[in-house]
Design a protein around this motif. Structure first.
Motif, PDB file in Angstrom:
ATOM      1  N   ALA A   1      44.896  52.126  34.559  1.00 24.40           N
ATOM      2  CA  ALA A   1      43.961  52.811  35.442  1.00 24.40           C
ATOM      3  C   ALA A   1      43.834  54.293  35.108  1.00 24.40           C
ATOM      4  O   ALA A   1      42.884  54.943  35.541  1.00 24.40           O
ATOM      5  N   VAL A   2      44.800  54.869  34.364  1.00 15.92           N
ATOM      6  CA  VAL A   2      44.749  56.297  34.021  1.00 15.92           C
ATOM      7  C   VAL A   2      43.822  56.481  32.818  1.00 15.92           C
ATOM      8  O   VAL A   2      44.158  56.135  31.692  1.00 15.92           O
ATOM      9  N   VAL A   3      42.643  57.028  33.070  1.00 17.46           N
ATOM     10  CA  VAL A   3      41.671  57.278  32.003  1.00 17.46           C
ATOM     11  C   VAL A   3      42.107  58.496  31.191  1.00 17.46           C
ATOM     12  O   VAL A   3      42.075  58.489  29.966  1.00 17.46           O
ATOM     13  N   TRP A   4      42.514  59.565  31.880  1.00 20.92           N
ATOM     14  CA  TRP A   4      43.117  60.737  31.237  1.00 20.92           C
ATOM     15  C   TRP A   4      43.856  61.544  32.292  1.00 20.92           C
ATOM     16  O   TRP A   4      43.641  61.373  33.493  1.00 20.92           O
TER      17      TRP A   4
ATOM     18  N   ALA B   1      36.296  44.654  42.402  1.00 20.16           N
ATOM     19  CA  ALA B   1      37.489  45.503  42.523  1.00 20.16           C
ATOM     20  C   ALA B   1      38.677  44.682  42.977  1.00 20.16           C
ATOM     21  O   ALA B   1      38.614  43.941  43.942  1.00 20.16           O
ATOM     22  N   GLY B   2      39.779  44.783  42.239  1.00 23.71           N
ATOM     23  CA  GLY B   2      41.007  44.094  42.593  1.00 23.71           C
ATOM     24  C   GLY B   2      40.979  42.606  42.285  1.00 23.71           C
ATOM     25  O   GLY B   2      41.892  41.879  42.642  1.00 23.71           O
TER      26      GLY B   2
ATOM     27  N   ALA C   1      40.789  49.181  37.506  1.00 20.90           N
ATOM     28  CA  ALA C   1      41.859  48.765  36.594  1.00 20.90           C
ATOM     29  C   ALA C   1      43.178  48.665  37.354  1.00 20.90           C
ATOM     30  O   ALA C   1      43.271  49.010  38.538  1.00 20.90           O
ATOM     31  N   LYS C   2      44.225  48.193  36.666  1.00 18.35           N
ATOM     32  CA  LYS C   2      45.529  48.008  37.280  1.00 18.35           C
ATOM     33  C   LYS C   2      46.608  48.737  36.483  1.00 18.35           C
ATOM     34  O   LYS C   2      46.527  48.840  35.261  1.00 18.35           O
TER      35      LYS C   2
ATOM     36  N   ASP D   1      48.022  50.159  42.979  1.00 17.91           N
ATOM     37  CA  ASP D   1      49.267  50.865  43.290  1.00 17.91           C
ATOM     38  C   ASP D   1      49.758  51.560  42.028  1.00 17.91           C
ATOM     39  O   ASP D   1      50.055  50.905  41.032  1.00 17.91           O
ATOM     40  N   LEU D   2      49.838  52.893  42.056  1.00 22.14           N
ATOM     41  CA  LEU D   2      50.151  53.669  40.859  1.00 22.14           C
ATOM     42  C   LEU D   2      51.048  54.844  41.221  1.00 22.14           C
ATOM     43  O   LEU D   2      50.823  55.509  42.234  1.00 22.14           O
TER      44      LEU D   2
END
Length: 461
Positions: A206-209, A125-126, A201-202, A163-164
């Motif tokens: 990172a947004v799957v749905w 992760a990261g 993810a970054k 960070d999102l």
């Protein structure tokens, strides 16, 4: 925050905190008079000093979809059911510090952190150097959703690795669903949107749905209608990976965001009220939650069909817990804690002095814990008898979290983070210099991670 409004005068506030921080015994309720529902006979409850009959609705509805059964929990799946087990909100096997901890790190996120951090351990992760490290994920009131390394005895922690911008205020706690090969975080915003995120993810990857819930596109004005479709309570992940989440009613969604059913049924003409409460799923497939229409409701999790409704005539924003015998315990804005049988009938209720908007906590022995806007932490036996009452110096919105040793952790708007024994003794109280409405997460190594109203995320260990 007007602390004087809680205790009358600032001088009295100071006196209360000194009492608590000195580790003195908590107060106990008087035994005479109608001070609680157990003073009344049968199912009658104590209202303003008098025993009265409770109000209850038992409205049955038709099934609204083909049944989608909830798979039984198998080994390793139980922890995915709402905070540590089937309905056991706030319970954790982790063990927190028993002596006063020091602040290990602090990260400024720029806006109020109300939600409870969600702890995730991901291989790699990261980045490669983060393999096996524990991360804390949380959103804030600016719509920022982050992942921060927790750290440990030989790792400093506090590094921002995720960070999102989610585009809407985050109130609720992210739900974690893990498989052998992947992990997903599910979190909602007050822009009526539920997100599925890949924590490894970054950026936008990172947004799957994401899925907009409800029909409130043109109702962004303040007030109940503007907030009706907000996805501001945390989702519950069932043992088969399906999601149960409140917005304009309650939804059951597949892990890919497909709608299984919506309650109330779409054909009903009345616009559904907002549900902030996180649904609690029982082992026999009963889904229970409160709403801002003054009810506690139980649904069949497979179909969305209504089993029963219980009227409390007050908003129910907090989430309940289930006892060993299937009884539901839940708090409301009328200051009461309600104990409801699995058929929706009242066992007992207890009256605090002000709103109870936190989720309740429950210990392994069945003791129920609640915090209240009256500044108190309450300990109740499963039978409704009061064990003790512990005062703090400010409104308490933070939910009590019970660790594996039975210690209770919570924050207060008196700027203190508390650890309290099962007997009601204050083990320690740390002044963080900011209101605490978030609830704690306890890491594998026994550190406390918590958000504060000054926009910081902090770790103590």
């Amino acid at each position: 925050m007007d602390r004087g409004s809680v205790f009358g005068t600032p001088t009295l506030l100071v006196g209360v905190f000194v009492l608590a921080s000195a580790g003195c015994r908590p107060t106990h309720p008087p035994s005479a008079g109608c001070g609680k529902d157990t003073d009344c006979k049968g199912d009658r409850i104590c209202a303003e000093g008098s025993c009265v009959a409770p109000a209850a609705d038992a409205e049955a509805s038709e099934a609204v979809a083909e049944p989608v059964p909830v798979a039984p929990a198998s080994a390793g799946q139980g922890e995915r059911w709402f905070r540590g087990g089937p309905g056991h909100a706030g319970a954790t096997t982790a063990v927190g510090p028993k002596t006063e901890p020091s602040e290990r790190w602090r990260v400024d996120l720029g806006a109020v952190v109300f939600a409870t951090p969600t702890l995730v351990t991901l291989p790699g992760a990261g980045g490669e150097g983060d393999a096996g490290r524990e991360l804390a994920f949380v959103g804030n009131h600016a719509g920022r959703f982050v992942g921060v390394t927790v750290g440990g005895p030989e790792q400093p922690g506090g590094e921002l690795v995720f960070d999102l911008d989610l585009g809407g205020r985050v109130w609720g706690t992210a739900a974690l669903a893990e498989t052998r090969d992947s992990a997903r975080l599910y979190v909602g915003t007050d822009a009526d949107t539920l997100f599925a995120l890949d924590p490894s993810a970054k950026g936008e990857a990172a947004v799957v749905w994401s899925k907009v819930l409800g029909n409130c596109e043109n109702t962004r004005s303040p007030g109940p209608e503007g907030a009706r479709c907000d996805v501001d309570g945390g989702p519950t992940v069932g043992p088969d990976g399906d999601l149960f989440v409140g917005a304009d009613g309650v939804y059951r969604l597949s892990p890919t965001g497909e709608e299984r059913w919506h309650w109330p049924p779409r054909e009903e003409k009345e616009r559904p009220k907002h549900v902030f409460s996180t649904p609690v799923l029982s082992a026999d497939g009963q889904l229970s939650f409160g709403d801002q229409d003054g009810h506690v409701t139980s649904l069949d999790a497979a179909t969305g069909a209504q089993r029963w409704r219980y009227s409390v005539r007050a908003d129910v924003d907090g989430s309940g817990v289930l006892g060993a015998d299937g009884a539901l315990f839940i708090g409301a804005d009328d200051g009461r804690i309600y104990s409801l049988r699995s058929d929706g009938s009242l066992r007992w209720s207890f009256v605090a002095q002000r709103d109870i908007r936190s989720s309740l906590g429950i210990a392994a022995d069945g003791t129920v814990y609640a915090t209240s806007f009256d500044a108190n932490l309450y300990s109740l036996a499963a039978s409704g008898e009061v064990n003790w009452v512990l005062p703090t110096g400010g409104v308490v919105h933070s939910s009590p979290v019970v660790d594996g040793d039975g210690t209770i952790y919570f924050g207060s708007q008196d700027d203190h983070l508390y650890a309290v024994s099962a007997e009601g003794e204050v083990l320690w109280a740390v002044d963080v210099g900011a209101d605490i409405d978030s609830s704690v997460a306890i890491t594998k190594q026994g550190w406390i991670v918590i958000g504060c109203d000054d926009g910081s995320l902090r770790a103590f260990g």
